[in-house]
Enzyme design. Structure first.
Site, PDB file in Angstrom:
ATOM      1  CG  HIS A  37     -39.243 -30.978  -4.951  1.00 16.39           C
ATOM      2  ND1 HIS A  37     -40.633 -31.842  -5.452  1.00 16.39           N
ATOM      3  CD2 HIS A  37     -39.050 -30.870  -3.969  1.00 16.39           C
ATOM      4  CE1 HIS A  37     -40.697 -32.287  -3.836  1.00 16.39           C
ATOM      5  NE2 HIS A  37     -39.869 -31.695  -3.085  1.00 16.39           N
ATOM      6  CG  HIS A  39     -37.076 -30.481  -1.292  1.00 14.38           C
ATOM      7  ND1 HIS A  39     -38.223 -29.920  -0.923  1.00 14.38           N
ATOM      8  CD2 HIS A  39     -36.285 -29.731  -1.632  1.00 14.38           C
ATOM      9  CE1 HIS A  39     -37.951 -28.579  -0.966  1.00 14.38           C
ATOM     10  NE2 HIS A  39     -36.685 -28.358  -1.313  1.00 14.38           N
ATOM     11  CG  ASP A  41     -39.302 -35.686   0.935  1.00 11.41           C
ATOM     12  OD1 ASP A  41     -38.440 -34.824   0.432  1.00 11.41           O
ATOM     13  OD2 ASP A  41     -40.342 -35.495   1.328  1.00 11.41           O
ATOM     14  CG  HIS A  42     -40.394 -35.634  -3.557  1.00  7.24           C
ATOM     15  ND1 HIS A  42     -41.405 -35.647  -3.872  1.00  7.24           N
ATOM     16  CD2 HIS A  42     -40.469 -34.790  -2.149  1.00  7.24           C
ATOM     17  CE1 HIS A  42     -42.378 -35.124  -2.972  1.00  7.24           C
ATOM     18  NE2 HIS A  42     -41.651 -34.616  -1.905  1.00  7.24           N
ATOM     19  CG  HIS A 113     -42.098 -27.592  -2.574  1.00  4.16           C
ATOM     20  ND1 HIS A 113     -42.777 -27.350  -1.313  1.00  4.16           N
ATOM     21  CD2 HIS A 113     -41.214 -28.439  -2.544  1.00  4.16           C
ATOM     22  CE1 HIS A 113     -42.525 -28.438  -0.541  1.00  4.16           C
ATOM     23  NE2 HIS A 113     -41.355 -28.869  -1.177  1.00  4.16           N
ATOM     24  CG  ASP A 187     -43.798 -32.139  -1.486  1.00  6.61           C
ATOM     25  OD1 ASP A 187     -44.721 -33.014  -1.929  1.00  6.61           O
ATOM     26  OD2 ASP A 187     -42.814 -32.349  -0.785  1.00  6.61           O
ATOM     27  CG  HIS A 245     -46.335 -34.742   1.093  1.00  7.87           C
ATOM     28  ND1 HIS A 245     -45.971 -33.606   2.320  1.00  7.87           N
ATOM     29  CD2 HIS A 245     -45.133 -35.230   0.578  1.00  7.87           C
ATOM     30  CE1 HIS A 245     -44.581 -33.674   2.360  1.00  7.87           C
ATOM     31  NE2 HIS A 245     -44.112 -34.611   1.218  1.00  7.87           N
TER      32      HIS A 245
END
Length: 283
Positions: A37, A39, A41-42, A113, A187, A245
């Site tokens: 996805h 975001h 941090d990914h 998510h 996530d 996580h």
């Protein structure tokens, strides 16, 4: 990161991805990157990782798989670094599609998510059954090349007592055996329903951001608790469960362990960064 045979696949690519790869000396010969996805941090690590690959002289194409806007992201990468030495191939993910590789496939599935997001199932092709050497000999097959032909699925002809006899693979091969299967959720809140292809995994890597005391908070921010991850392991029949996580607010995973063990009796793992997990065949 999953290494299977000569292939290396990267699932999500956070900001420090290439530093971690350097720590464990994996090298940068990644064949494909899957983003769950959008975001930061990914996926923020993609930019630096691709540039490092270029500095190292990469020439082979790399495949990037992601949700909608993956083509926009790749376009931005190309604009920022017009001197990359290798092609970037962009593929938009679709729930349940089969992405084929040599001897295995990756199947994305929709997760929960708060945005378009995916988990991934890596499943190997079915393996041949075990070869029954004694049965083959009893049927008149001499040890040697004919054994190999039967194991490769070929029918062979032998002469015994002056008569020709046809021997088929099903006479000397056991039932087909499943390959290995790994699931990575990314996530997500707990799924309401798992795809059929998720059953019987060797390892389920599941979001466990919170312990069960923070279940309401987990729901608010579209994450899972350790207990909910354990329930998912039971629902899918996972052989092992890796809880990942974990929120940085926790200085101990004791509550997570307790919450997970309340539901799941299998092996529970809390891998640190750079932990390597070997996944053997079940038989």
């Amino acid at each position: 990161m999953i290494r299977r045979g000569s292939d290396t696949l990267l699932f999500d690519c956070g900001e420090g991805a290439q530093q971690q790869m350097m720590r464990v000396r994996t090298g940068f010969t990644v064949d494909a990157i899957f983003i769950s996805h959008w975001h930061a941090d990914h996926y923020l690590g993609i930019f630096g990782l691709l540039e490092t690959m270029g500095f190292n002289g990469r020439r082979d194409p790399i495949r990037l798989y992601g949700p909608r806007r993956i083509h926009e992201i790749v376009s931005i990468i190309r604009q920022l670094n017009q001197r990359l030495s290798f092609p970037i191939e962009a593929y938009e993910l679709s729930d349940g599609e089969e992405i084929l590789f040599d001897g295995y496939q990756v199947i994305p599935f929709a997760t929960r998510h708060g945005c378009e997001s995916f988990g991934f199932i890596l499943v190997e092709d079915v393996r041949p059954g075990r070869f029954d050497r004694e049965e083959a000999i009893s049927l008149g097959i001499p040890p040697g090349p004919l054994f190999g032909r039967l194991q490769r699925g070929e029918t062979v002809t032998v002469t015994t007592c002056g008569e020709e006899k046809i021997v088929t693979p099903d006479q000397v091969m056991g039932s087909p055996r499943p390959g290995r299967k790994v699931i990575y959720t990314g996530d997500t809140r707990p799924l309401r329903e798992w795809p059929d292809t998720a059953s019987g995994s060797d390892l389920l890597i599941h979001d466990a951001t919170f312990d069960d005391q923070e279940r309401e908070r987990a729901d608010e921010v579209f994450h899972s608790t350790a207990g909910q991850a354990a329930i998912a392991a039971v629902e899918t029949g996972a052989a092992r469960l890796a809880l990942v996580h974990i929120s940085s607010r926790y200085t101990s995973t004791a509550n997570h362990i307790q919450d997970a063990k309340r539901h799941y009796q299998g092996e529970i793992l809390f891998p640190n960064d750079c932990t390597m997990i070997e996944i053997p065949f079940r038989d």
